[in-house]
Scaffold this active site. Structure first.
Site, PDB file in Angstrom:
ATOM      1  CE  LYS A 120      77.963  62.330   7.518  1.00  0.00           C
ATOM      2  NZ  LYS A 120      78.457  63.009   6.297  1.00  0.00           N
ATOM      3  NE  ARG A 143      77.402  56.984   3.160  1.00  0.00           N
ATOM      4  CZ  ARG A 143      78.375  57.378   3.976  1.00  0.00           C
ATOM      5  NH1 ARG A 143      78.331  57.115   5.250  1.00  0.00           N
ATOM      6  NH2 ARG A 143      79.378  58.058   3.497  1.00  0.00           N
TER       7      ARG A 143
HETATM    8  P1  AMP Z   1      82.321  58.237   5.328  1.00  0.00           P
HETATM    9  O1  AMP Z   1      83.532  58.185   6.196  1.00  0.00           O
HETATM   10  O2  AMP Z   1      81.049  58.265   6.107  1.00  0.00           O
HETATM   11  O3  AMP Z   1      82.393  59.325   4.291  1.00  0.00           O
HETATM   12  O4  AMP Z   1      82.310  56.847   4.514  1.00  0.00           O
HETATM   13  C1  AMP Z   1      83.365  56.495   3.643  1.00  0.00           C
HETATM   14  C2  AMP Z   1      82.933  55.338   2.762  1.00  0.00           C
HETATM   15  O5  AMP Z   1      82.622  54.198   3.580  1.00  0.00           O
HETATM   16  C3  AMP Z   1      81.675  55.574   1.945  1.00  0.00           C
HETATM   17  O6  AMP Z   1      81.929  56.262   0.721  1.00  0.00           O
HETATM   18  C4  AMP Z   1      81.190  54.152   1.709  1.00  0.00           C
HETATM   19  O7  AMP Z   1      81.962  53.493   0.720  1.00  0.00           O
HETATM   20  C5  AMP Z   1      81.491  53.491   3.049  1.00  0.00           C
HETATM   21  N1  AMP Z   1      80.375  53.634   4.014  1.00  0.00           N
HETATM   22  C6  AMP Z   1      80.370  54.314   5.193  1.00  0.00           C
HETATM   23  N2  AMP Z   1      79.181  54.219   5.808  1.00  0.00           N
HETATM   24  C7  AMP Z   1      78.390  53.466   5.007  1.00  0.00           C
HETATM   25  C8  AMP Z   1      77.058  53.014   5.065  1.00  0.00           C
HETATM   26  N3  AMP Z   1      76.244  53.340   6.093  1.00  0.00           N
HETATM   27  N4  AMP Z   1      76.587  52.260   4.047  1.00  0.00           N
HETATM   28  C9  AMP Z   1      77.364  51.900   3.016  1.00  0.00           C
HETATM   29  N5  AMP Z   1      78.643  52.311   2.868  1.00  0.00           N
HETATM   30  C10 AMP Z   1      79.158  53.075   3.855  1.00  0.00           C
END
Ligand code: AMP
Length: 216
Positions: free
Chosen positions: A13, A89
């Site tokens: 993504k 999410r």
């Molecule tokens: P990502 O970079 O999208 O993989 O997100 C890394 C971490 O940030 C996730 O494992 C969550 O702990 C937190 N996070 C990111 N986006 C969200 C979201 N929309 N809702 C809740 N936690 C989030």
């Protein structure tokens, strides 16, 4: 155009969002990036999010919904359109987004699901790193900088790896994705905005498929 890039951790993504920024001038809204910046800066929000992120769990809805609500109202989002990456999410976030779009008069043009087999995700996630200066993403095996140790985009020579990109945490994040995140696709399937691309294809091919969706 305003779109959601949807898929499990490691689906690509962020990589595809960066291409949409570079090639179409769209604005990337990555809740993960924004939360990591808050953790690094040591803000109150960062302190609240830090432990959950390290454990591969979701941070609370009020934090991420607040971040997105503020950001989508900035002028660049209206001018260039935005790519949501990592949000929504869960069902509560999807509902909040829907309410927010209605209230602010925004249109969701497409939800693009990047379909990837679970088996390849751990390898993809555990090999990734990014430029410490501009954040451009790389991978040990699949996408090395053209000149070893030098960022293709900005020429910086420092790189970083995410603390949560290890095999244990990836397994937890993947479980969370299947149990909590994936079910919200049903909502978008029903409203007719859901499109799928082959997230197993090469980066260029996935970008081409996304381009086709946006041109339709
Ligand atoms: P990502 O970079 O999208 O993989 O997100 C890394 C971490 O940030 C996730 O494992 C969550 O702990 C937190 N996070 C990111 N986006 C969200 C979201 N929309 N809702 C809740 N936690 C989030």
């Amino acid at each position: 155009m305003n779109i959601i890039l949807f898929g499990p951790p490691g689906a690509g993504k962020g990589t595809q969002a960066q291409r949409l920024v570079a090639e179409r001038g769209m604005v990337q809204l990555s809740t993960g990036d924004m939360l990591r910046a808050a953790v690094e800066a040591g803000t109150e929000m960062g302190k609240r999010a830090k432990e959950k992120m390290a454990a591969g769990a979701l941070v609370s809805d009020d934090i991420v919904i607040g971040i997105i609500r503020d950001r989508v109202q900035e002028p660049d989002c209206a001018t260039h359109g935005f790519v949501l990456d990592g949000f929504p999410r869960n069902a509560a976030q999807a509902q909040a987004l829907d309410d927010m779009f209605a209230e602010l008069g925004l249109t969701l043009h497409a939800v693009i699901e990047m379909v990837v087999d679970d088996e390849v995700l751990a390898d993809r996630v555990s090999g990734r790193f990014s430029c410490a200066n501009c954040g451009h993403g790389y991978h040990d095996e699949f996408k090395q900088p053209k000149v070893d140790g030098v960022c293709d985009v900005c020429g910086a020579t420092e790189f970083k790896r995410r603390a949560d990109d290890n095999r244990d945490t990836v397994a937890k994040r993947l479980k969370e994705y299947h149990e909590t995140t994936e079910p919200i696709l049903d909502v978008y399937r029903k409203t007719g905005v859901l499109r799928q691309v082959d997230g197993m294809a090469s980066i260029d091919e996935v970008a081409r498929q996304i381009g086709e969706v946006l041109a339709a």
